[in-house]
Design a protein around this motif. Structure first.
Motif, PDB file in Angstrom:
ATOM      1  N   THR A 127       0.838  -1.206   0.000  1.00  0.00           N
ATOM      2  CA  THR A 127       0.000   0.000   0.000  1.00  0.00           C
ATOM      3  C   THR A 127       0.865   1.246   0.000  1.00  0.00           C
ATOM      4  N   MET A 128       1.926   1.196   0.796  1.00  0.00           N
ATOM      5  CA  MET A 128       2.815   2.352   0.873  1.00  0.00           C
ATOM      6  C   MET A 128       3.528   2.593  -0.447  1.00  0.00           C
ATOM      7  N   ASP A 129       3.961   1.495  -1.096  1.00  0.00           N
ATOM      8  CA  ASP A 129       4.637   1.655  -2.382  1.00  0.00           C
ATOM      9  C   ASP A 129       3.723   2.279  -3.424  1.00  0.00           C
ATOM     10  N   GLN A 130       2.464   1.807  -3.457  1.00  0.00           N
ATOM     11  CA  GLN A 130       1.521   2.338  -4.436  1.00  0.00           C
ATOM     12  C   GLN A 130       1.185   3.797  -4.148  1.00  0.00           C
ATOM     13  N   ALA A 131       0.940   4.093  -2.885  1.00  0.00           N
ATOM     14  CA  ALA A 131       0.555   5.463  -2.539  1.00  0.00           C
ATOM     15  C   ALA A 131       1.738   6.406  -2.575  1.00  0.00           C
ATOM     16  N   GLY A 132       2.938   5.868  -2.304  1.00  0.00           N
ATOM     17  CA  GLY A 132       4.115   6.722  -2.272  1.00  0.00           C
ATOM     18  C   GLY A 132       4.389   7.394  -3.597  1.00  0.00           C
ATOM     19  N   ARG A 133       3.963   6.772  -4.688  1.00  0.00           N
ATOM     20  CA  ARG A 133       4.197   7.366  -6.003  1.00  0.00           C
ATOM     21  C   ARG A 133       3.333   8.597  -6.233  1.00  0.00           C
ATOM     22  N   ARG A 134       2.306   8.787  -5.378  1.00  0.00           N
ATOM     23  CA  ARG A 134       1.418   9.941  -5.544  1.00  0.00           C
ATOM     24  C   ARG A 134       1.571  10.922  -4.393  1.00  0.00           C
ATOM     25  N   PHE A 135       2.673  10.813  -3.643  1.00  0.00           N
ATOM     26  CA  PHE A 135       2.745  11.577  -2.409  1.00  0.00           C
ATOM     27  C   PHE A 135       2.677  13.083  -2.639  1.00  0.00           C
ATOM     28  N   THR A 293      -6.003   5.754   5.831  1.00  0.00           N
ATOM     29  CA  THR A 293      -6.700   5.906   4.557  1.00  0.00           C
ATOM     30  C   THR A 293      -5.768   6.177   3.383  1.00  0.00           C
ATOM     31  N   SER A 294      -4.560   6.653   3.670  1.00  0.00           N
ATOM     32  CA  SER A 294      -3.664   6.972   2.563  1.00  0.00           C
ATOM     33  C   SER A 294      -2.230   7.053   3.067  1.00  0.00           C
ATOM     34  N   ILE A 295      -1.305   6.554   2.255  1.00  0.00           N
ATOM     35  CA  ILE A 295       0.127   6.719   2.505  1.00  0.00           C
ATOM     36  C   ILE A 295       0.622   7.785   1.543  1.00  0.00           C
ATOM     37  N   ASN A 296       1.037   8.914   2.065  1.00  0.00           N
ATOM     38  CA  ASN A 296       1.402  10.049   1.219  1.00  0.00           C
ATOM     39  C   ASN A 296       2.866  10.071   0.821  1.00  0.00           C
ATOM     40  N   ASP A 297       3.713   9.502   1.657  1.00  0.00           N
ATOM     41  CA  ASP A 297       5.142   9.510   1.363  1.00  0.00           C
ATOM     42  C   ASP A 297       5.785   8.339   2.103  1.00  0.00           C
ATOM     43  N   ARG A 298       6.719   7.692   1.419  1.00  0.00           N
ATOM     44  CA  ARG A 298       7.427   6.574   2.026  1.00  0.00           C
ATOM     45  C   ARG A 298       8.852   6.554   1.510  1.00  0.00           C
ATOM     46  N   GLU A 299       9.770   6.905   2.372  1.00  0.00           N
ATOM     47  CA  GLU A 299      11.180   6.929   2.055  1.00  0.00           C
ATOM     48  C   GLU A 299      11.933   6.251   3.200  1.00  0.00           C
ATOM     49  N   THR A 301      13.971   7.411   5.209  1.00  0.00           N
ATOM     50  CA  THR A 301      14.086   8.268   6.396  1.00  0.00           C
ATOM     51  C   THR A 301      12.785   8.973   6.771  1.00  0.00           C
ATOM     52  N   TYR A 302      11.714   8.777   5.972  1.00  0.00           N
ATOM     53  CA  TYR A 302      10.488   9.521   6.239  1.00  0.00           C
ATOM     54  C   TYR A 302       9.264   8.725   5.801  1.00  0.00           C
ATOM     55  N   LEU A 303       8.218   8.812   6.615  1.00  0.00           N
ATOM     56  CA  LEU A 303       6.948   8.160   6.314  1.00  0.00           C
ATOM     57  C   LEU A 303       5.818   9.113   6.676  1.00  0.00           C
ATOM     58  N   GLU A 304       4.809   9.200   5.800  1.00  0.00           N
ATOM     59  CA  GLU A 304       3.672  10.081   6.071  1.00  0.00           C
ATOM     60  C   GLU A 304       2.391   9.384   5.627  1.00  0.00           C
ATOM     61  N   PHE A 305       1.402   9.335   6.513  1.00  0.00           N
ATOM     62  CA  PHE A 305       0.120   8.740   6.153  1.00  0.00           C
ATOM     63  C   PHE A 305      -1.034   9.487   6.797  1.00  0.00           C
ATOM     64  N   GLU A 306      -2.230   9.334   6.198  1.00  0.00           N
ATOM     65  CA  GLU A 306      -3.446   9.993   6.673  1.00  0.00           C
ATOM     66  C   GLU A 306      -4.298   9.005   7.456  1.00  0.00           C
ATOM     67  N   ILE A 307      -4.952   9.513   8.489  1.00  0.00           N
ATOM     68  CA  ILE A 307      -5.804   8.665   9.318  1.00  0.00           C
ATOM     69  C   ILE A 307      -7.151   9.349   9.532  1.00  0.00           C
ATOM     70  N   VAL A 308      -8.194   8.549   9.743  1.00  0.00           N
ATOM     71  CA  VAL A 308      -9.556   9.073   9.916  1.00  0.00           C
ATOM     72  C   VAL A 308     -10.237   8.338  11.061  1.00  0.00           C
ATOM     73  N   LYS A 309     -10.959   9.103  11.863  1.00  0.00           N
ATOM     74  CA  LYS A 309     -11.844   8.539  12.891  1.00  0.00           C
ATOM     75  C   LYS A 309     -13.033   9.488  13.016  1.00  0.00           C
ATOM     76  N   ALA A 310     -14.232   8.975  12.699  1.00  0.00           N
ATOM     77  CA  ALA A 310     -15.442   9.816  12.711  1.00  0.00           C
ATOM     78  C   ALA A 310     -15.214  11.015  11.797  1.00  0.00           C
ATOM     79  N   ARG A 311     -15.275  12.245  12.333  1.00  0.00           N
ATOM     80  CA  ARG A 311     -15.083  13.447  11.496  1.00  0.00           C
ATOM     81  C   ARG A 311     -13.692  14.033  11.667  1.00  0.00           C
ATOM     82  N   GLN A 317       3.315  12.112  10.595  1.00  0.00           N
ATOM     83  CA  GLN A 317       4.593  12.320   9.923  1.00  0.00           C
ATOM     84  C   GLN A 317       5.692  11.701  10.780  1.00  0.00           C
ATOM     85  N   VAL A 318       6.405  10.737  10.195  1.00  0.00           N
ATOM     86  CA  VAL A 318       7.372   9.928  10.944  1.00  0.00           C
ATOM     87  C   VAL A 318       8.764  10.081  10.335  1.00  0.00           C
TER      88      VAL A 318
END
Length: 349
Positions: A127-135, A293-299, A301-311, A317-318
């Motif tokens: 999932t991270m590889d696929q989403a990372g291309r659209r970060f 819900t989304s992995i925005n960046d995966r390197e 030295t760096y990882l970024e993903f989106e999370i959702v709970k209710a609203r 950012q890691v």
């Protein structure tokens, strides 16, 4: 007389012979009695010999029958012993088989659990590889510089306006569309505005009904109206005439949620700790009720993903160690550029 002594000697000889014949007959009778246990009738000559032979034959037959019986008993005992040994061996083998089955079953369960963990980790990586291309489409860090510059530029343009009606015209002249009105009163106006894939809230405060706003604030727009989301995702979309709907209330105003959002951000940063792997972080978020819900960046030295709970939606950012991949620092921030998956998850509430 002259003939008296010879006659006496003959009588003695006859008597002695009779004694010896009686003795021999007694001996034959005694042997027969010992062999058969029965007292045979008196016998002499050939008859005695036959009786003696019959007794001997009976003894031999009895001994043969006894030997056969003993041999049969020994064979029966041996067969019973073999059967007992075979049963014991079968029982022992069955016990070993059951133990091996239990051991193998436990090993299989352990391996299946490990395989599940490996599969989950591999799925996360895919999932991270696929989403990372659209970060660059969704990563706040990638956009924040231009986003902040554009926000400040729009705020400066609005601060130069002197009339109440001039603010709406100034927004449009700056290339933005007003897609929603969250508040409209004598003391306050709040617009949602969109330009390309960027959206802001414009908050105008008025004192004592004056025409010029006493305060102009251009801020991020996280809780977006449906028209705003559509305008951000459809380049040719135009919302048309936009009016204030009092019945909507504070549903889309960021200031309504700001305090709770700040508290939740701090709480998440307390449970997402340095030293955690990517799997640890995502598992912890799931335990807290969030979905990734989304992995925005995966390197490395760096990882970024989106999370959702209710609203609520955040970006995690890691900054991580390039060798081990574990987190060095974890920041939870507002999610300004929301992926389509995030928007769908927010819309399910």
């Amino acid at each position: 007389m002259k003939f008296e002594r010879p006659i006496q000697r003959l009588a003695v000889a006859i008597a002695v012979a009779g004694v010896f014949g009686a003795a021999n007959a007694a001996d034959g009778t005694s042997d027969s009695t010992r062999s058969t246990g029965m007292t045979p009738p008196p016998a002499t000559g050939d008859a005695g010999a036959k009786m003696k032979q019959a007794a001997s034959d009976a003894t031999s037959k009895t001994q043969e029958v006894g030997r056969d019986a003993m041999q049969s008993a020994r064979e029966t005992t041996r067969e019973a012993g073999n059967a007992v040994r075979d049963a014991a061996q079968d029982t022992a083998q069955a016990t070993r088989d059951v133990a091996n089955d239990v051991k193998q079953g436990a090993a299989n369960m352990t391996e299946n659990a490990r395989e599940g963990v490996r599969s989950a980790a591999a799925a996360t990586d895919r999932t991270m590889d696929q989403a990372g291309r659209r970060f660059e489409s969704w990563s706040d860090r990638a956009h924040m510089g231009r986003y902040t510059d554009a926000k400040e530029q729009l705020a400066e343009q609005l601060r130069a306006v002197n009339t109440r009606d001039g603010y709406r015209a100034a927004i449009e002249n700056a290339g933005y569309m007003i897609t929603a009105i969250n508040e409209q009163s004598d003391d306050e106006i709040e617009y949602e505005v969109v330009k390309g894939d960027t959206s802001y809230e414009v908050q105008l405060d008025f004192n004592d009904g004056t025409s010029k706003a006493s305060s102009v604030d251009v801020s991020s727009n996280l809780w977006r109206a449906a028209e705003t989301k559509r305008a951000m995702n459809e380049a040719d979309y135009r919302p048309g005439a936009v009016a204030y709907d009092r019945s909507v209330g504070d549903r889309y105003r960021d200031r309504t949620y700001a305090q709770d959002m700040g508290n939740e951000k701090q709480r998440l940063e307390a449970v997402l700790k340095p030293g955690m792997s990517t799997t640890d972080l995502t598992n912890k978020l799931q335990q807290e009720g969030y979905q990734v819900t989304s992995i925005n960046d995966r390197e490395p030295t760096y990882l970024e993903f989106e999370i959702v709970k209710a609203r609520n939606s955040f970006e995690v950012q890691v900054d991580r160690d390039p060798t081990s991949g574990v987190a060095r620092t974890v920041d939870v921030t507002a999610n300004v550029w929301q992926s389509q998956a995030t928007e769908r998850a927010l819309g399910e509430e």
